[in-house]
Design a protein around this motif. Structure first.
Motif, short mmCIF file in Angstrom:
data_model
loop_
_atom_site.label_atom_id
_atom_site.label_comp_id
_atom_site.label_asym_id
_atom_site.label_seq_id
_atom_site.Cartn_x
_atom_site.Cartn_y
_atom_site.Cartn_z
N THR A 131 0.78 -1.23 0.02
CA THR A 131 0.08 -0.01 -0.10
C THR A 131 0.94 1.47 0.04
N ASN A 132 2.24 1.17 0.33
CA ASN A 132 2.93 2.43 0.36
C ASN A 132 2.48 2.93 1.60
N GLN A 133 1.88 2.48 2.65
CA GLN A 133 1.43 3.43 3.78
C GLN A 133 2.04 2.36 5.06
N THR A 134 2.89 2.80 5.88
CA THR A 134 3.56 2.19 6.97
C THR A 134 2.78 2.46 8.32
N PRO A 135 2.33 1.37 8.91
CA PRO A 135 1.80 1.63 10.25
C PRO A 135 3.05 1.81 11.23
N GLY A 136 2.74 2.59 12.12
CA GLY A 136 3.59 2.73 13.21
C GLY A 136 3.62 2.35 14.47
N LEU A 137 4.70 1.95 15.19
CA LEU A 137 4.90 1.23 16.39
C LEU A 137 5.14 2.48 17.64
N ASN A 138 4.92 3.85 17.12
CA ASN A 138 5.13 4.68 18.25
C ASN A 138 4.39 4.58 19.45
N ILE A 139 2.89 4.20 19.09
CA ILE A 139 2.11 3.97 20.22
C ILE A 139 2.34 2.90 20.90
N ILE A 140 2.25 1.78 20.53
CA ILE A 140 2.67 0.52 21.29
C ILE A 140 3.89 0.47 22.06
N THR A 141 4.85 1.20 21.53
CA THR A 141 6.26 1.09 22.23
C THR A 141 6.06 2.16 23.42
N GLU A 142 5.63 3.45 23.24
CA GLU A 142 5.13 4.20 24.45
C GLU A 142 4.40 3.37 25.43
N TYR A 143 3.23 2.77 25.05
CA TYR A 143 2.45 1.89 26.13
C TYR A 143 3.11 1.07 26.85
N ILE A 144 3.77 0.32 25.90
CA ILE A 144 4.77 -0.99 26.77
C ILE A 144 5.58 -0.41 27.72
N ILE A 145 6.41 0.44 27.47
CA ILE A 145 7.38 0.76 28.27
C ILE A 145 6.94 1.89 29.53
N GLY A 146 5.64 2.56 29.01
CA GLY A 146 5.08 3.24 30.10
C GLY A 146 4.35 2.50 31.16
N TYR A 147 4.06 1.32 30.95
CA TYR A 147 3.40 0.42 31.78
C TYR A 147 4.55 -0.19 32.78
N ILE A 148 5.60 -0.57 31.86
CA ILE A 148 6.50 -1.24 32.75
C ILE A 148 7.33 -0.25 33.47
N TYR A 149 7.84 0.84 33.04
CA TYR A 149 8.70 1.71 33.78
C TYR A 149 8.25 3.33 33.69
N PRO A 150 7.20 3.44 34.61
CA PRO A 150 6.27 4.74 34.23
C PRO A 150 7.28 5.97 35.23
N GLY A 151 6.91 7.06 34.96
CA GLY A 151 7.48 8.05 35.38
C GLY A 151 8.87 8.70 34.96
N TYR A 152 9.17 8.18 33.92
CA TYR A 152 10.50 8.23 33.29
C TYR A 152 10.37 8.66 31.78
N PRO A 153 10.03 9.90 31.67
CA PRO A 153 9.80 10.31 29.97
C PRO A 153 10.75 10.30 29.15
N VAL A 154 11.86 10.58 29.59
CA VAL A 154 13.26 10.46 28.65
C VAL A 154 13.40 8.98 28.19
N ALA A 155 13.26 7.98 29.10
CA ALA A 155 13.28 6.70 29.09
C ALA A 155 12.26 6.17 27.93
#
Length: 552
Positions: free
Chosen positions: A288-312
């Protein structure tokens, strides 16, 4: 039928291999590129400097200059963009890429998804249900707000190391985002699950067969046979670079842990996510020449595992999401080299050298901009407003500093957004069943749920006018130009797109160094980008925002 996905590859292949010939009464492709480049270069002085309103002509706001509702609906930059149009190539190609390089069926999927989310789902949630206190905030915004509609003061809830202070957060109150912003996160959840299910249903057997055949001798196509005379790139070279980069990244995260915050295991987890998703997302991109992104799921996963660290959180997103994106770009370049019969080792060294040069140039340029441009990325800037970086920062606060549990989890008020994961997983199943039930209807196979659901993945920072003009241009190139001049369009499609990009880029650089760097600007109504000052106003009673009327 002229709209299969391989149209783009056919156009590119012909552009690379056919002889340079002058059509009767026409131009060679090189001459056509030069003409299109000059036109693009000359024209961009208008939307880039003289008449910036061409970026977004929101005529509905001009007709109703005092109506918040009309400006919310009509604003191309800060609203739903109904009726708005942009006469600027940068408006068209900034976020979704060139519509000339997108197969028509993919453009149609994006159009359907955009219309549903922007003109059906969002108005229902905002005006009808007032979902998540929607009318307390602008209808389209990437901002962070308090429950009373004011800008959220992040400095009050962080300590000296930029970690979350839970007690201060409790005193300040919960963080809110606009309803559209919340919906885009939900759509991102759905697009990701739809990608996995779609690829498993429609391409699972093909993936399995290709995986088995890769370990066996197989018949090579003509291009592979021609490329076989060159020395191949040893797999050890790729493994060495991969291991070396992971080791250096882990070292950086451990040695500079006070600054980067990400522990060593976060690097390995991010790499694992990138490796897992490269195949399914690569398949969607190839078709399709359209690329779904992983930005949200990566934020979601590390945010649950390691909350409170925005730079991480930001580092984890870069290592997971950008690594996957770069891997797909790397494969695209190798495919291009495969068609052009460039030796694989030459392609490999070009990639390595180009990456090293680009890294140094990007870092140096960013350093120079941060040091020389005061208040860079602020809303007062005319050139360096950095919309993508503002969204990146807001995401670090939402997912990293505060964490998904306090916003999208059991401690937050947006927990119902998680149902989008299920919606995305189910949607491709219905399409797959429809294909099986009605095999005679070929068009059903062209319904691509990952692309349709994820149509608004770039919003924000992309705006309604970006999508509207991109869709219009895509449909025009598909229906009008291709229908009446098919051979001409096959020969000149990529050339026109490249010329428009090049002309805009050169004029943009010229305008900045000759005028923008010296803060020489024109102040007149034609440079009011949108002309919709009330589009960002809330409509809930009692919410006071500067420049907006107060409803009682």
């Amino acid at each position: 039928m002229w709209w299969p996905a391989n149209l783009v590859q056919v156009s590119l292949f012909r552009a690379l291999h056919e002889k340079e010939e002058r059509t009767k009464g026409g131009l060679t492709r090189t001459q056509f590129f030069v003409v299109a480049f000059i036109c693009s270069f000359a024209y961009y002085v208008f939307p880039g400097y003289l008449f910036q309103m061409l970026t977004s002509l929101s005529w509905v706001c001009w007709v109703f200059p005092t109506s918040i509702l009309a400006q919310q609906i009509g604003s191309g930059l800060y609203g739903l963009g109904l009726g708005s149009i942009g006469l600027d190539w940068s408006t068209i190609s900034s976020y979704l890429g060139s519509p000339l390089a997108s197969p028509w069926f993919a453009t149609a999927n994006v159009a359907v998804g955009f219309v549903f989310i922007m003109y059906i789902l969002t108005p229902i949630c905002y005006y009808w249900f007032n979902l998540y206190k929607a009318t307390t905030f602008p209808i389209f915004s990437d901002g962070l707000f308090t429950g009373k509609g004011q800008k959220y003061d992040i400095s009050t809830i962080v300590d000296s190391n930029f970690h979350l202070d839970p007690a201060a957060y409790t005193r300040q109150g919960e963080l809110y985002i606009s309803t559209f912003f919340a919906l885009t996160y939900g759509v991102g959840f759905a697009a990701l699950s739809a990608t996995i299910v779609h690829v498993a249903l429609f391409h699972g057997r093909e993936i399995w067969q290709q995986s088995k055949s890769s370990f066996q001798e197989k018949t090579m196509d003509i291009h592979t046979k021609m490329m076989s005379k060159y020395k191949q790139v040893p797999e050890q070279w790729f493994v060495l670079i991969l291991v070396a980069n992971i080791a250096l990244t882990i070292f950086a995260c451990e040695y500079y842990n006070d600054q980067l915050q990400l522990p060593w295991w976060g690097v390995l987890l991010a790499c694992g996510i990138a490796i897992f998703f490269t195949l399914p997302i690569g398949i969607i991109t190839a078709i399709t020449n359209q690329t779904p992104g992983l930005n949200i799921i990566t934020e979601y996963i590390i945010g649950y595992i390691y909350p409170g660290y925005p730079v991480a959180n930001m580092c984890f997103k870069v290592y997971g999401y950008i690594s996957m994106t770069q891997a797909i770009t790397f494969l695209q370049d190798f495919k291009l080299g495969h068609y052009m019969k460039i030796p694989p080792r030459t392609m490999f060294m070009t990639q390595v050298v180009g990456t090293l040069v680009a890294s140094v140039v990007y870092l140096g340029t960013a350093w120079w901009l941060l040091e020389t441009i005061p208040e860079i990325c602020s809303s007062s800037q005319s050139f360096w407003t950095c919309p993508s970086d503002r969204v990146f920062y807001d995401a670090s606060v939402i997912w990293g500093l505060i964490g998904p549990r306090r916003i999208f989890g059991d401690l937050g008020h947006y927990s119902s957004v998680n149902w989008f994961f299920l919606v995305g997983a189910i949607a491709p199943v219905f399409v797959w069943l429809a294909v099986k039930a009605f095999p005679q209807h070929e068009w059903i196979k062209l319904v691509n749920m990952p692309v349709l659901i994820g149509a608004t993945a770039y919003m924000p920072p992309a705006t309604a006018v970006n999508y509207i003009t991109w869709i219009i241009m895509g449909f025009l190139s598909g229906f009008v130009v291709y229908r009446y001049k098919p051979e001409w369009w096959r020969r000149h499609n990529y050339i026109l797109s490249g010329a428009l990009d090049a002309g805009l880029a050169f004029m943009g650089v010229l305008l900045y160094f000759s005028l923008g760097q010296h803060e020489i600007s024109l102040n007149w109504w034609g440079n009011d980008l949108d002309g919709c000052p009330l589009a960002q106003c809330p409509t809930a009673p009692g919410v006071s925002v500067e420049g907006c009327p107060l409803f009682t």
